[in-house]
Design an enzyme around this catalytic site. Structure first.
Site, PDB file in Angstrom:
ATOM      1  N   ALA A 164      -6.914   1.879   8.023  1.00  0.00           N
ATOM      2  CA  ALA A 164      -8.327   2.628   7.713  1.00  0.00           C
ATOM      3  C   ALA A 164      -8.934   2.302   6.186  1.00  0.00           C
ATOM      4  O   ALA A 164      -7.915   1.864   5.609  1.00  0.00           O
ATOM      5  CB  ALA A 164      -8.172   3.916   7.954  1.00  0.00           C
ATOM      6  N   GLY A 178      -4.180   2.388  10.307  1.00  0.00           N
ATOM      7  CA  GLY A 178      -4.938   2.334  11.532  1.00  0.00           C
ATOM      8  C   GLY A 178      -5.023   1.006  12.271  1.00  0.00           C
ATOM      9  O   GLY A 178      -5.207   0.739  13.292  1.00  0.00           O
ATOM     10  N   GLU A 211      -2.647   1.211  14.902  1.00  0.00           N
ATOM     11  CA  GLU A 211      -2.994   2.051  15.749  1.00  0.00           C
ATOM     12  C   GLU A 211      -4.059   1.497  16.703  1.00  0.00           C
ATOM     13  O   GLU A 211      -4.058   1.625  17.787  1.00  0.00           O
ATOM     14  CB  GLU A 211      -3.679   3.238  15.064  1.00  0.00           C
ATOM     15  CG  GLU A 211      -2.519   4.286  14.480  1.00  0.00           C
ATOM     16  CD  GLU A 211      -3.028   5.329  13.764  1.00  0.00           C
ATOM     17  OE1 GLU A 211      -3.947   5.027  12.767  1.00  0.00           O
ATOM     18  OE2 GLU A 211      -2.816   6.477  14.007  1.00  0.00           O
ATOM     19  N   GLU A 213       1.278   5.342   6.333  1.00  0.00           N
ATOM     20  CA  GLU A 213       0.602   6.481   5.826  1.00  0.00           C
ATOM     21  C   GLU A 213       1.439   7.633   5.076  1.00  0.00           C
ATOM     22  O   GLU A 213       0.958   7.951   3.930  1.00  0.00           O
ATOM     23  CB  GLU A 213       0.218   7.301   6.887  1.00  0.00           C
ATOM     24  CG  GLU A 213      -1.383   6.511   7.885  1.00  0.00           C
ATOM     25  CD  GLU A 213      -0.869   5.662   8.792  1.00  0.00           C
ATOM     26  OE1 GLU A 213       0.549   5.068   8.582  1.00  0.00           O
ATOM     27  OE2 GLU A 213      -1.515   5.054   9.445  1.00  0.00           O
TER      28      GLU A 213
HETATM   29  N1  T1G Z   1      -8.477   0.587   2.279  1.00  0.00           N
HETATM   30  C1  T1G Z   1      -9.097   0.228   1.497  1.00  0.00           C
HETATM   31  N2  T1G Z   1      -8.911  -1.130   0.788  1.00  0.00           N
HETATM   32  C2  T1G Z   1      -7.789  -1.540   0.703  1.00  0.00           C
HETATM   33  C3  T1G Z   1      -6.928  -1.352   1.886  1.00  0.00           C
HETATM   34  C4  T1G Z   1      -7.243   0.010   2.697  1.00  0.00           C
HETATM   35  N3  T1G Z   1      -6.295   0.315   3.452  1.00  0.00           N
HETATM   36  N4  T1G Z   1      -5.907  -2.018   1.755  1.00  0.00           N
HETATM   37  C5  T1G Z   1      -6.172  -2.917   0.660  1.00  0.00           C
HETATM   38  N5  T1G Z   1      -7.194  -2.741   0.116  1.00  0.00           N
HETATM   39  C6  T1G Z   1      -7.815  -3.563  -0.894  1.00  0.00           C
HETATM   40  C7  T1G Z   1      -7.432  -3.310  -2.294  1.00  0.00           C
HETATM   41  O1  T1G Z   1      -7.793  -1.963  -2.959  1.00  0.00           O
HETATM   42  C8  T1G Z   1      -7.578  -4.570  -2.959  1.00  0.00           C
HETATM   43  O2  T1G Z   1      -9.060  -4.300  -3.272  1.00  0.00           O
HETATM   44  C9  T1G Z   1      -7.826  -5.696  -1.821  1.00  0.00           C
HETATM   45  O3  T1G Z   1      -7.698  -4.967  -0.670  1.00  0.00           O
HETATM   46  C10 T1G Z   1      -6.564  -6.369  -1.887  1.00  0.00           C
HETATM   47  O4  T1G Z   1      -5.202  -5.522  -1.755  1.00  0.00           O
HETATM   48  C11 T1G Z   1      -6.236   6.501  10.362  1.00  0.00           C
HETATM   49  C12 T1G Z   1      -4.957   6.998   7.745  1.00  0.00           C
HETATM   50  C13 T1G Z   1      -2.665  -4.416   2.469  1.00  0.00           C
HETATM   51  C14 T1G Z   1      -0.264  -4.852   1.813  1.00  0.00           C
HETATM   52  O5  T1G Z   1      -1.711   2.053   3.567  1.00  0.00           O
HETATM   53  O6  T1G Z   1      -0.808  -1.885   1.310  1.00  0.00           O
HETATM   54  O7  T1G Z   1      -4.777   3.622   7.982  1.00  0.00           O
HETATM   55  O8  T1G Z   1      -8.592  -4.625  -5.874  1.00  0.00           O
HETATM   56  O9  T1G Z   1      -4.360  -5.995  -4.016  1.00  0.00           O
HETATM   57  O10 T1G Z   1      -1.077  -7.278  -2.703  1.00  0.00           O
HETATM   58  O11 T1G Z   1      -4.062   6.349  10.601  1.00  0.00           O
HETATM   59  O12 T1G Z   1      -3.192  -3.794  -0.072  1.00  0.00           O
HETATM   60  O13 T1G Z   1      -9.297  -6.670  -4.517  1.00  0.00           O
HETATM   61  O14 T1G Z   1     -10.897  -4.883  -4.857  1.00  0.00           O
HETATM   62  O15 T1G Z   1      -2.979  -4.722  -2.295  1.00  0.00           O
HETATM   63  O16 T1G Z   1      -1.838  -8.615  -0.970  1.00  0.00           O
HETATM   64  C15 T1G Z   1      -2.892   2.592   5.836  1.00  0.00           C
HETATM   65  C16 T1G Z   1      -2.842  -0.196   1.890  1.00  0.00           C
HETATM   66  C17 T1G Z   1      -4.372   3.214   5.294  1.00  0.00           C
HETATM   67  C18 T1G Z   1      -2.298  -0.325   3.433  1.00  0.00           C
HETATM   68  C19 T1G Z   1      -2.093  -6.286   0.597  1.00  0.00           C
HETATM   69  N6  T1G Z   1      -2.835   1.232   5.253  1.00  0.00           N
HETATM   70  N7  T1G Z   1      -2.763  -1.566   1.508  1.00  0.00           N
HETATM   71  O17 T1G Z   1      -1.480  -6.172  -0.461  1.00  0.00           O
HETATM   72  O18 T1G Z   1      -3.430  -7.084  -1.893  1.00  0.00           O
HETATM   73  S1  T1G Z   1      -4.291   4.757   5.950  1.00  0.00           S
HETATM   74  C20 T1G Z   1      -2.144   1.221   3.857  1.00  0.00           C
HETATM   75  C21 T1G Z   1      -1.605  -2.197   1.224  1.00  0.00           C
HETATM   76  C22 T1G Z   1      -4.635   4.516   7.757  1.00  0.00           C
HETATM   77  C23 T1G Z   1      -4.792   5.617   9.896  1.00  0.00           C
HETATM   78  C24 T1G Z   1      -4.235   5.934   8.462  1.00  0.00           C
HETATM   79  C25 T1G Z   1      -1.757  -3.753   0.562  1.00  0.00           C
HETATM   80  C26 T1G Z   1      -1.705  -4.716   1.407  1.00  0.00           C
HETATM   81  P1  T1G Z   1      -9.572  -5.151  -4.682  1.00  0.00           P
HETATM   82  P2  T1G Z   1      -3.926  -5.780  -2.530  1.00  0.00           P
HETATM   83  P3  T1G Z   1      -1.847  -7.161  -1.609  1.00  0.00           P
END
Ligand code: T1G
Length: 702
Positions: A63, A103, A106, A126
């Protein structure tokens, strides 16, 4: 028609490519277009099956976290969209390349079938954000892999390798490689059609709770009570998975959404999401963009083979970088190299390194007593004794010996980096790289930019910091940079409260009850009361106006009671046991009498407010002076380097939650209440006063 989806008909297949850079975060537009593409394929009689994949991007990182702090989710919400996809009457294959997280996974589970490539990572992280899967993960995963396995995956938040996902039934197939993933997915879809496979295959664990003992969830929760102390999300996960075991999807899905919203709206999740974005912001420095050429770093030199120097050297050896380690004396050098080898052997004994890898790393490490061996180093990091005279000698020598363009870094924790740079004729090449002990373990790296530090030197240091697995945070030059400068007033209040009537145990308990990893007084016992004493040396003259300043510590230092390493400091240590020391109380009473400090009953609230508001006030002052670029950087320093609880988001995020008005009122109260001491130490930061005066609730530099 689509801006973020690549829709392609491949005979009887609809290929739906997700194309929202950089990680296919499932934001509103992407959800809208995915829904439209799904409906287009569903309505097209020529389409018999669909393949969903990342179009030149990872499958999906989940998400869009940026959406969480806004208004209600724009339709289609992710849960609703996935319910629609899961009702598809045509087989859907999720082709997972790169990442399927949160997500994203999911979404893949809402498809009937899943194929992954060998380097993909599948997970539900999450929980690391104080959340739980909110788009069917807690309901579909137990039905795919069983309740116990699902619980472990959700509560660990850790990604699975594809082989493990295949074993568990989370993946149905493995592609030959990332390059063949889409072709293999198309072939798999055709195979399914050929076999007349149903759009929604029967769940392998249709009744996931049947195999569980009667009180499984109660017992599981009881077993995790201490580990989950104060955390909300894990308990919500337990409730969601329990429902998946007891109720049909139609009941479980709406209940999961209720639990998800409760987690999302919790202060803990807001704090963790704040840190997630703060960590990404910290890498951004005004004036530095991706086009700035960096200095190539192929060889690193470290000066000083003590605990810090050895740990620093390991960081670079760990990423395959050759390191030359310089010492003054052979026995010190041999001792340092032996300690590094011992550290690697311990890691190997834990099964995290092979013996061959230990030898490979040691082979990258060369010891020397001769500065001439540093001549070809691209980066030199000194980790010598914290004395300006020693630093002067080292940097004057480096200025003679090192090649033009070499980056000269100091690991000093408090000395003036500008003054050190001035010992050379190349101040633009000098920077501070403040590692935290143990340097090969602690993630935080304060990157201290001097007034003349060149932008490419700063940019190179930030990139290299990330490459060695650190969290680099930029600091300007001041006493203690960000972390130690804030530690000073925070610890000052703890020490002063001992004179006023509190005990070390009471002070430390208030701080650990808040969630800090250690109370500040026992932290000094761990680090060494002598370290604290010496760090305050440059301040001593300016602090003479407060005769009470750290006096209990100074007395213990004089008595040689340096903390754990001498078995006695603020506490008495017998093995792992820590006991209160009545002599410390006696010292505090005597000093209070000498200083004319009236002792009294000290409440926990006063300990909390004086220590935390002093910490917060200093952080706001640091922001106002431009030492730190943003409040999030300060929060990262304290959560990553000083054990500040991440569920509070860091000291400044915590201040916003407490209310800036309350912090300001508290500072003013103690300024009035504590006489000359209060007058001297409880001056509110001007920025805090400005923020409150203009009704701001967030801490931003104005
Ligand atoms: N949402 C928004 N922006 C995201 C994002 C996300 N989920 N993941 C990464 N970004 C942006 C980040 O801010 C950065 O932006 C750019 O992408 C590169 O990220 C409904 C509720 C995927 C392993 O927890 O762990 O789904 O600084 O610098 O080191 O059940 O990002 O370039 O503007 O970290 O290669 C669950 C979170 C969400 C994964 C990549 N997902 N992301 O790492 O690059 S909650 C997560 C990460 C959800 C559902 C639930 C890492 C990465 P900018 P980065 P990276």
């Amino acid at each position: 028609m689509y801006t973020l989806i690549n829709y392609l008909l491949d005979n009887e297949l609809a290929l739906i490519g997700l194309g929202r850079a950089p990680v296919n975060a499932l934001g509103h537009t992407l959800r809208q277009e995915l829904q439209a593409a799904f409906r287009q394929a569903s309505a097209d009689p020529a389409v018999k099956a669909m393949v969903v994949y990342g179009h030149g991007l990872p499958f999906s990182a989940g998400a869009d976290l940026a959406e969480f702090d806004g208004a209600a989710f724009a339709t289609p919400s992710l849960p609703d969209l996935l319910i629609e996809l899961a009702g598809s009457d045509k087989p859907m294959v999720a082709a997972i390349g790169g990442l399927a997280l949160g997500g994203g996974l999911e979404l893949a589970m809402a498809c009937g079938y899943r194929i992954g490539e060998s380097k993909a990572r599948l997970g539900l992280p999450e929980i690391t954000l104080g959340l739980l899967p909110g788009a069917g993960g807690t309901q579909r995963l137990p039905r795919l892999v069983g309740a116990e396995t699902a619980l472990d995956i959700i509560l660990s938040g850790q990604p699975l390798r594809p082989e493990r996902a295949l074993e568990l039934g989370l993946l149905d197939r493995l592609a030959a490689s990332a390059d063949t993933l889409l072709d293999d997915a198309r072939a798999y879809a055709r195979e399914l059609l050929q076999a007349g496979a149903p759009a929604q295959p029967a769940a392998p664990h249709a009744a996931p709770g049947d195999a569980l003992p009667a009180n499984y969830f109660t017992a599981y929760t009881a077993g995790k009570a201490s580990q989950w102390k104060g955390q909300l999300a894990p308990h919500l996960v337990i409730e969601a998975v329990r429902i998946a075991c007891e109720q049909p999807l139609e009941v479980g899905l709406p209940r999961e959404l209720e639990l998800f919203v409760e987690a999302m709206e919790s202060p803990q999740s807001k704090a963790l999401r704040h840190l997630f974005f703060a960590e990404r912001e910290a890498a951004k420095v005004p004036g530095i963009d991706a086009s700035l050429p960096l200095r190539p770093i192929k060889k690193v030199a470290v000066i000083g083979a003590g605990t810090m120097g050895g740990g620093i050297a390991m960081n670079f050896v760990n990423i395959g970088m050759p390191v030359v380690l310089l010492e003054q004396k052979r026995e010190a050098l041999d001792r340092g190299l032996a300690q590094i080898r011992k550290n690697y052997e311990i890691t190997a004994k834990r099964g995290k390194l092979t013996q061959e890898q230990v030898e490979q790393r040691m082979a990258l490490l060369a010891g020397t007593l001769d500065y001439a061996d540093l001549a070809d180093a691209d980066l030199v990091i000194e980790a010598v004794f914290e004395s300006m005279e020693v630093k002067r000698q080292v940097f004057a020598t480096l200025d003679e010996v090192c090649k033009p363009g070499a980056i000269l870094a100091t690991n000093t924790s408090t000395l003036d980096v500008d003054q050190i740079a001035a010992f050379t004729r190349r101040p633009q090449d000098v920077i501070g790289l403040h590692f935290f002990s143990p340097a090969n373990v602690m993630r935080l790296l304060e990157v201290v930019r001097g007034k003349q530090t060149a932008l490419d030197v700063l940019a190179t240091a930030l990139k290299l910091g990330k490459q060695i697995g650190k969290l680099p945070v930029v600091s300007g030059v001041c006493y203690g940079f960000i972390g130690n400068r804030m530690l000073e007033p925070y610890a000052r209040e703890a020490h002063r409260l001992l004179l006023e009537g509190a005990t070390p145990a009471q002070v430390d308990r208030v701080l650990t009850d808040l969630g800090l990893a250690m109370g500040v007084l026992s932290m000094y016992d761990l680090v060494g009361i002598d370290v604290g004493y010496l760090i305050r040396t440059p301040l001593r003259e300016s602090l003479a106006s407060d005769p009470s300043y750290y006096r209990v510590s100074d007395e213990l230092y004089a008595l040689g009671r340096l903390g754990q390493k001498t078995g006695r400091g603020m506490y008495i240590y017998e093995g792992r046991e820590r006991q209160d020391d009545p002599e410390v109380l006696a010292i505090a009473e005597r000093l209070a009498a000498e200083l004319g400090i009236q002792r009294r009953e000290i409440t926990d609230q006063e300990i909390h407010d004086r220590c935390l508001f002093a910490l917060i006030n200093e952080g706001i002052q640091i922001l106002d002076e431009g030492i730190a670029l943003r409040a999030g950087d300060i929060d990262l320093v304290w959560t990553c380097g000083y054990g500040f609880p991440t569920v509070l988001g860091g000291p400044l995020h915590y201040a916003e939650d407490l209310g800036l008005e309350r912090v300001l009122a508290g500072l003013r109260q103690y300024r009035a209440q504590l006489g000359a001491y209060g007058e001297q130490w409880f001056q509110p930061a001007a920025l805090l006063e400005r923020l409150v005066a203009t009704g701001q609730t967030r801490i931003n530099k104005q």
